[in-house]
Scaffold this active site. Structure first.
Site, PDB file in Angstrom:
ATOM      1  N   ASP A 177      -1.022   8.634  -6.522  1.00 53.59           N
ATOM      2  CA  ASP A 177       0.339   8.124  -6.280  1.00 53.59           C
ATOM      3  C   ASP A 177       1.336   8.716  -7.266  1.00 53.59           C
ATOM      4  O   ASP A 177       2.438   9.128  -6.888  1.00 53.59           O
ATOM      5  CB  ASP A 177       0.365   6.592  -6.407  1.00 53.59           C
ATOM      6  CG  ASP A 177      -0.578   5.910  -5.433  1.00 53.59           C
ATOM      7  OD1 ASP A 177      -0.959   6.565  -4.441  1.00 53.59           O
ATOM      8  OD2 ASP A 177      -0.936   4.744  -5.665  1.00 53.59           O
ATOM      9  N   SER A 212       2.582   2.127  -2.667  1.00 51.79           N
ATOM     10  CA  SER A 212       2.688   2.512  -4.088  1.00 51.79           C
ATOM     11  C   SER A 212       4.010   2.140  -4.747  1.00 51.79           C
ATOM     12  O   SER A 212       4.546   2.890  -5.553  1.00 51.79           O
ATOM     13  CB  SER A 212       2.450   4.024  -4.254  1.00 51.79           C
ATOM     14  OG  SER A 212       1.282   4.408  -3.602  1.00 51.79           O
ATOM     15  N   SER A 213       4.535   0.972  -4.418  1.00 51.58           N
ATOM     16  CA  SER A 213       5.774   0.535  -5.076  1.00 51.58           C
ATOM     17  C   SER A 213       5.539   0.371  -6.576  1.00 51.58           C
ATOM     18  O   SER A 213       6.413   0.684  -7.390  1.00 51.58           O
ATOM     19  CB  SER A 213       6.274  -0.787  -4.470  1.00 51.58           C
ATOM     20  OG  SER A 213       5.262  -1.783  -4.537  1.00 51.58           O
ATOM     21  N   GLY A 270       0.807  -1.211   0.000  1.00 52.22           N
ATOM     22  CA  GLY A 270       0.000   0.000   0.000  1.00 52.22           C
ATOM     23  C   GLY A 270       0.843   1.265   0.000  1.00 52.22           C
ATOM     24  O   GLY A 270       0.333   2.353   0.214  1.00 52.22           O
ATOM     25  N   ASN A 274      -1.883  -7.333  -3.948  1.00 54.04           N
ATOM     26  CA  ASN A 274      -1.539  -6.771  -5.250  1.00 54.04           C
ATOM     27  C   ASN A 274      -2.848  -6.380  -5.937  1.00 54.04           C
ATOM     28  O   ASN A 274      -3.617  -7.241  -6.347  1.00 54.04           O
ATOM     29  CB  ASN A 274      -0.784  -7.813  -6.085  1.00 54.04           C
ATOM     30  CG  ASN A 274      -0.310  -7.233  -7.398  1.00 54.04           C
ATOM     31  OD1 ASN A 274      -1.022  -6.476  -8.045  1.00 54.04           O
ATOM     32  ND2 ASN A 274       0.892  -7.584  -7.799  1.00 54.04           N
ATOM     33  N   LYS A 275      -3.103  -5.062  -6.043  1.00 56.25           N
ATOM     34  CA  LYS A 275      -4.431  -4.630  -6.506  1.00 56.25           C
ATOM     35  C   LYS A 275      -4.701  -4.983  -7.964  1.00 56.25           C
ATOM     36  O   LYS A 275      -5.842  -5.025  -8.384  1.00 56.25           O
ATOM     37  CB  LYS A 275      -4.656  -3.143  -6.232  1.00 56.25           C
ATOM     38  CG  LYS A 275      -3.764  -2.172  -6.954  1.00 56.25           C
ATOM     39  CD  LYS A 275      -4.039  -0.747  -6.489  1.00 56.25           C
ATOM     40  CE  LYS A 275      -3.118   0.217  -7.228  1.00 56.25           C
ATOM     41  NZ  LYS A 275      -2.683   1.325  -6.415  1.00 56.25           N
TER      42      LYS A 275
END
EC number: 2.7.1.157
Length: 401
Positions: free
Chosen positions: A130, A85-86, A83, A173-174
């Site tokens: 992000d 934002s990698s 969460g 993992n979205k």
């Protein structure tokens, strides 16, 4: 605000037309492809696909063909699927190195908008938050980010308190699940039903913010309209169709995204209420920071706590581990704590008075990480205080003959 962790790419332009990607982390295998035939597989959110999103975004923006190749080495210390934002950091970094190698120029705002759009190649119907902070962040200040047009305003955070990130160690993992896209679609459908209820051209509306803008009313008024127009019971696809006076076929082909076409219930009231109340809290947060009353930290903490409750109960994007971690953080001195990122796992962010930081870190470490079999590979990556970091940079190394 941008955290201090980052994603780095070392890049070398090459004469061939091959894109060669390597990663310092052995978990992510090497990858190579033709620079002029970029294929992004939406069914597999593999690491290199995020690089390809950034690369392809720049390529398409300028309408380029016959591109030169690059050798790239990727390194980073942002915990993956946490969460933080990698994935967006990798997309933005790839976009920036591609732009630099090609010798092209764009403003930070243009870059952010291109990278936000190009991350959708992976199948996630994300916004642009992000990517915007990745480019527009400045050290020492938070930013209020607004869209259409994209702009960022400095928000001075209170002294005497720090933000602490704690990783729940639940990875999400979205791009690999439809949770995230279902919430996007529920907000889209809620916006269309609210627009129709108020006599607007509903088929042109995609976002809840557009309904507010077209009606010219406050966020508080939008919450009242939501109470009037939508019911708390879930909507079936058939009921949505009746409300909008369209067929199921039209709903599936013209409104829903491919991975939300088989969803059987939509919670429109809850999602709209979450979005409008969350937007209200963001503006209140900024106002409190500006006015800086004596109890600023306490007031900001209360907003963060309300935010987590709304994420948990109305957006339903929390999980038991995140709720437990938020409770532990509050118990050991956080004035406020909430999930950050898409949810369903990942990290919490807590506002902690500076004089309680040392005991807070020690207590949370013991209560959440050491009393369980959670594999904390690196304590520093799982629990750390952070200040607002700076945005993306390019370091150029002069060629020596």
């Amino acid at each position: 605000m941008a955290v201090e962790q980052d994603m780095l790419i070392a890049v070398e332009p090459v004469k061939t037309q091959t894109l060669q990607l390597a990663n310092t982390n052995p978990l992510y295998p090497d990858f190579s492809t033709s620079a002029n035939n970029i294929q992004i597989d939406k069914t597999k959110p593999l690491w290199h696909n995020y690089f390809l999103c950034g690369f392809k975004g720049i390529q398409e923006h300028f309408g380029l063909s016959n591109l030169t190749g690059m050798n790239c080495l990727v390194d980073g210390n942002i915990p993956p699927s946490s969460g933080l934002s990698s994935s967006s950091a990798l997309v933005c970094c790839a976009g920036l190195v591609t732009l630099t190698v090609l010798g092209m120029n764009l403003s930070k705002v243009e870059l952010a908008e291109i990278c936000a759009k190009s991350e959708r190649y992976i199948g996630t119907e994300g916004g642009g938050m992000d990517q915007s902070i990745s480019f527009l962040a400045e050290e020492g200040t938070a930013k209020l980010i607004e869209f259409s047009p994209l702009r960022a305003t400095d928000v001075k955070l209170p002294s005497g308190a720090v933000f602490v990130i704690a990783n729940s160690c639940v990875e999400m993992n979205k791009a690999a699940t439809s949770h995230f896209n279902i919430r996007v679609m529920e907000c889209r459908l809620a916006a269309k039903l609210l627009a129709k209820y108020r006599g607007l051209q509903w088929d042109e509306v995609l976002r809840l913010e557009e309904v507010q803008a077209k009606l010219g009313v406050s966020l508080e008024e939008m919450l009242w309209i939501t109470e009037d127009a939508l019911h708390p019971e879930p909507y079936s696809p058939e009921e949505v169709c009746r409300c909008l006076e369209i067929s199921l076929q039209e709903l599936r082909t013209q409104i829903l995204s491919p991975n939300t076409q088989d969803v059987l219930i939509f919670k429109l009231y809850q999602r709209a209420k979450h979005v409008y109340s969350e937007a209200t809290r963001v503006l209140r947060f900024k106002k409190i920071c500006e006015e800086a009353p004596d109890n600023t930290v306490q007031l900001l903490g209360e907003l963060m706590n309300q935010s987590h409750a709304s994420c948990r109960d109305l957006c339903e994007c929390s999980c038991p581990e995140l709720d437990q971690l938020v409770d532990i953080c509050r118990k050991f001195g956080a004035q406020g704590s909430r999930l950050t990122g898409a949810g369903w796992g990942g990290c919490t962010v807590s506002l902690v008075p500076a004089d309680k930081l040392t005991s807070f870190l020690a207590n949370v470490l013991e209560a959440y990480y050491q009393r369980s079999d959670r594999n904390v590979t690196s304590e520093k990556q799982s629990l750390f205080a952070t200040k607002p970091g700076g945005g993306a940079l390019v370091f150029l190394e002069a060629q020596t003959m």
